[in-house]
Design a protein around this motif. Structure first.
Motif, PDB file in Angstrom:
ATOM      1  N   GLN A   1       9.909 -34.412 -78.775  1.00  0.00           N
ATOM      2  CA  GLN A   1       9.989 -34.972 -79.924  1.00  0.00           C
ATOM      3  C   GLN A   1      11.209 -35.028 -80.723  1.00  0.00           C
ATOM      4  O   GLN A   1      11.850 -34.214 -81.192  1.00  0.00           O
ATOM      5  CB  GLN A   1       8.749 -34.673 -80.816  1.00  0.00           C
ATOM      6  CG  GLN A   1       8.624 -35.295 -82.078  1.00  0.00           C
ATOM      7  CD  GLN A   1       7.982 -36.726 -81.841  1.00  0.00           C
ATOM      8  OE1 GLN A   1       7.142 -36.920 -81.560  1.00  0.00           O
ATOM      9  NE2 GLN A   1       8.522 -37.801 -82.798  1.00  0.00           N
TER      10      GLN A   1
ATOM     11  N   THR B   1      11.031 -21.173 -76.810  1.00  0.00           N
ATOM     12  CA  THR B   1      11.874 -22.658 -76.781  1.00  0.00           C
ATOM     13  C   THR B   1      13.427 -22.149 -77.115  1.00  0.00           C
ATOM     14  O   THR B   1      13.760 -21.061 -77.789  1.00  0.00           O
ATOM     15  CB  THR B   1      11.384 -23.526 -77.697  1.00  0.00           C
ATOM     16  OG1 THR B   1      11.407 -22.694 -79.032  1.00  0.00           O
ATOM     17  CG2 THR B   1      10.112 -23.975 -77.504  1.00  0.00           C
TER      18      THR B   1
ATOM     19  N   THR C   1      11.878 -31.163 -81.365  1.00  0.00           N
ATOM     20  CA  THR C   1      10.903 -30.332 -80.633  1.00  0.00           C
ATOM     21  C   THR C   1      10.342 -30.409 -79.417  1.00  0.00           C
ATOM     22  O   THR C   1       9.996 -31.701 -79.079  1.00  0.00           O
ATOM     23  CB  THR C   1       9.501 -30.234 -81.810  1.00  0.00           C
ATOM     24  OG1 THR C   1      10.002 -30.202 -83.056  1.00  0.00           O
ATOM     25  CG2 THR C   1       8.631 -29.171 -81.257  1.00  0.00           C
TER      26      THR C   1
ATOM     27  N   HIS D   1       7.405 -32.478 -73.017  1.00  0.00           N
ATOM     28  CA  HIS D   1       7.679 -33.625 -73.990  1.00  0.00           C
ATOM     29  C   HIS D   1       8.865 -33.167 -75.043  1.00  0.00           C
ATOM     30  O   HIS D   1       9.229 -31.932 -75.122  1.00  0.00           O
ATOM     31  CB  HIS D   1       6.746 -34.028 -75.085  1.00  0.00           C
ATOM     32  CG  HIS D   1       5.224 -33.880 -74.184  1.00  0.00           C
ATOM     33  ND1 HIS D   1       4.907 -35.269 -73.671  1.00  0.00           N
ATOM     34  CD2 HIS D   1       4.230 -33.068 -74.073  1.00  0.00           C
ATOM     35  CE1 HIS D   1       4.004 -34.879 -72.985  1.00  0.00           C
ATOM     36  NE2 HIS D   1       3.499 -33.772 -73.313  1.00  0.00           N
TER      37      HIS D   1
ATOM     38  N   ILE E   1      11.951 -24.724 -72.412  1.00  0.00           N
ATOM     39  CA  ILE E   1      10.607 -24.088 -72.826  1.00  0.00           C
ATOM     40  C   ILE E   1      10.369 -23.432 -71.520  1.00  0.00           C
ATOM     41  O   ILE E   1      10.102 -23.960 -70.537  1.00  0.00           O
ATOM     42  CB  ILE E   1       9.793 -25.094 -73.443  1.00  0.00           C
ATOM     43  CG1 ILE E   1       8.641 -24.381 -74.174  1.00  0.00           C
ATOM     44  CG2 ILE E   1       9.417 -26.226 -72.508  1.00  0.00           C
ATOM     45  CD1 ILE E   1       7.679 -25.129 -74.789  1.00  0.00           C
TER      46      ILE E   1
ATOM     47  N   SER F   1       8.739 -38.131 -72.489  1.00  0.00           N
ATOM     48  CA  SER F   1       7.872 -37.053 -71.787  1.00  0.00           C
ATOM     49  C   SER F   1       8.415 -37.215 -70.118  1.00  0.00           C
ATOM     50  O   SER F   1       8.826 -37.996 -69.864  1.00  0.00           O
ATOM     51  CB  SER F   1       6.219 -37.705 -71.865  1.00  0.00           C
ATOM     52  OG  SER F   1       5.992 -37.724 -73.310  1.00  0.00           O
TER      53      SER F   1
ATOM     54  N   SER G   1       7.919 -29.510 -76.302  1.00  0.00           N
ATOM     55  CA  SER G   1       6.448 -28.835 -76.000  1.00  0.00           C
ATOM     56  C   SER G   1       6.236 -29.055 -74.553  1.00  0.00           C
ATOM     57  O   SER G   1       6.926 -29.709 -73.839  1.00  0.00           O
ATOM     58  CB  SER G   1       5.710 -29.592 -77.040  1.00  0.00           C
ATOM     59  OG  SER G   1       5.374 -30.947 -76.614  1.00  0.00           O
ATOM     60  N   ARG G   2       5.068 -28.479 -74.131  1.00  0.00           N
ATOM     61  CA  ARG G   2       4.764 -28.230 -72.805  1.00  0.00           C
ATOM     62  C   ARG G   2       3.254 -28.260 -72.630  1.00  0.00           C
ATOM     63  O   ARG G   2       2.627 -27.412 -73.334  1.00  0.00           O
ATOM     64  CB  ARG G   2       5.592 -27.267 -72.184  1.00  0.00           C
ATOM     65  CG  ARG G   2       5.390 -26.917 -70.712  1.00  0.00           C
ATOM     66  CD  ARG G   2       6.242 -25.805 -70.285  1.00  0.00           C
ATOM     67  NE  ARG G   2       5.711 -25.327 -69.005  1.00  0.00           N
ATOM     68  CZ  ARG G   2       6.577 -24.442 -68.171  1.00  0.00           C
ATOM     69  NH1 ARG G   2       7.630 -24.014 -68.680  1.00  0.00           N
ATOM     70  NH2 ARG G   2       6.341 -24.206 -66.923  1.00  0.00           N
ATOM     71  N   ASP G   3       2.798 -28.944 -71.508  1.00  0.00           N
ATOM     72  CA  ASP G   3       1.359 -28.788 -71.217  1.00  0.00           C
ATOM     73  C   ASP G   3       1.542 -28.309 -69.565  1.00  0.00           C
ATOM     74  O   ASP G   3       1.784 -28.917 -68.828  1.00  0.00           O
ATOM     75  CB  ASP G   3       0.715 -30.263 -71.160  1.00  0.00           C
ATOM     76  CG  ASP G   3      -0.835 -29.910 -70.976  1.00  0.00           C
ATOM     77  OD1 ASP G   3      -1.287 -29.095 -70.183  1.00  0.00           O
ATOM     78  OD2 ASP G   3      -1.670 -30.658 -71.657  1.00  0.00           O
TER      79      ASP G   3
ATOM     80  N   GLY H   1       6.088 -20.565 -73.491  1.00  0.00           N
ATOM     81  CA  GLY H   1       6.279 -21.325 -74.891  1.00  0.00           C
ATOM     82  C   GLY H   1       7.512 -20.818 -75.589  1.00  0.00           C
ATOM     83  O   GLY H   1       7.441 -21.509 -76.722  1.00  0.00           O
TER      84      GLY H   1
ATOM     85  N   LYS I   1       9.708 -40.198 -78.769  1.00  0.00           N
ATOM     86  CA  LYS I   1       9.227 -39.040 -78.089  1.00  0.00           C
ATOM     87  C   LYS I   1       9.302 -39.502 -76.667  1.00  0.00           C
ATOM     88  O   LYS I   1       8.601 -40.580 -76.044  1.00  0.00           O
ATOM     89  CB  LYS I   1       7.702 -38.714 -78.329  1.00  0.00           C
ATOM     90  CG  LYS I   1       6.965 -37.577 -77.511  1.00  0.00           C
ATOM     91  CD  LYS I   1       5.779 -37.345 -78.067  1.00  0.00           C
ATOM     92  CE  LYS I   1       5.017 -36.047 -77.374  1.00  0.00           C
ATOM     93  NZ  LYS I   1       3.585 -35.905 -77.836  1.00  0.00           N
TER      94      LYS I   1
END
Length: 118
Positions: A80, A56, A67, A78, A50, A20, A69-71, A54, A18
């Motif tokens: 993965q 993608t 995969t 990120h 992304i 980031s 993902s996002r914050d 959200g 992973k």
């Protein structure tokens, strides 16, 4: 905008990793975040991206394995990566697009090296 990636390293084929990236600096909003990669002797290519909502998008060669993902609150993205293959070996670059007081930006980080051994 500064983008700092982390998490790269050496893994064996079939393993997971992973990575980031965190965005910092002066900006008003970040719309899209994503990952590109440049393998030895090849041009940089899109891996995944992304939106702030959200949505993608993945390159065909990573669908079902990676995969993204996002914050949004932490301005982080990120990736993965599962079932890694030797051909995934590359420098992975974080990308962010958005608005700042200086206008639209489209920035890349310095990259993080991912090496997959067979």
């Amino acid at each position: 905008v500064q983008l700092q990636a982390s998490g790269g390293g050496l893994v064996q084929a079939g393993e997971s990793l992973k990575i980031s990236c965190v965005a910092s600096g002066r900006f008003e909003s970040i719309t899209d975040m994503g990952w590109y990669r440049r393998a030895p002797g090849k041009q940089r290519e899109l891996v995944a991206e992304i939106t702030s909502g959200g949505i993608t998008q993945y390159a065909d060669f990573v669908k079902g394995r990676f995969t993204i993902s996002r914050d949004n609150a932490k301005n982080t993205v990120h990736l993965q990566m599962n079932y890694l293959k030797p051909e995934d070996t590359a420098v992975y670059y974080c990308n962010a697009q958005g608005d700042s007081d200086l206008g639209w930006f489209d920035s890349f980080g310095a990259g993080t090296l991912v090496t997959v051994s067979s």
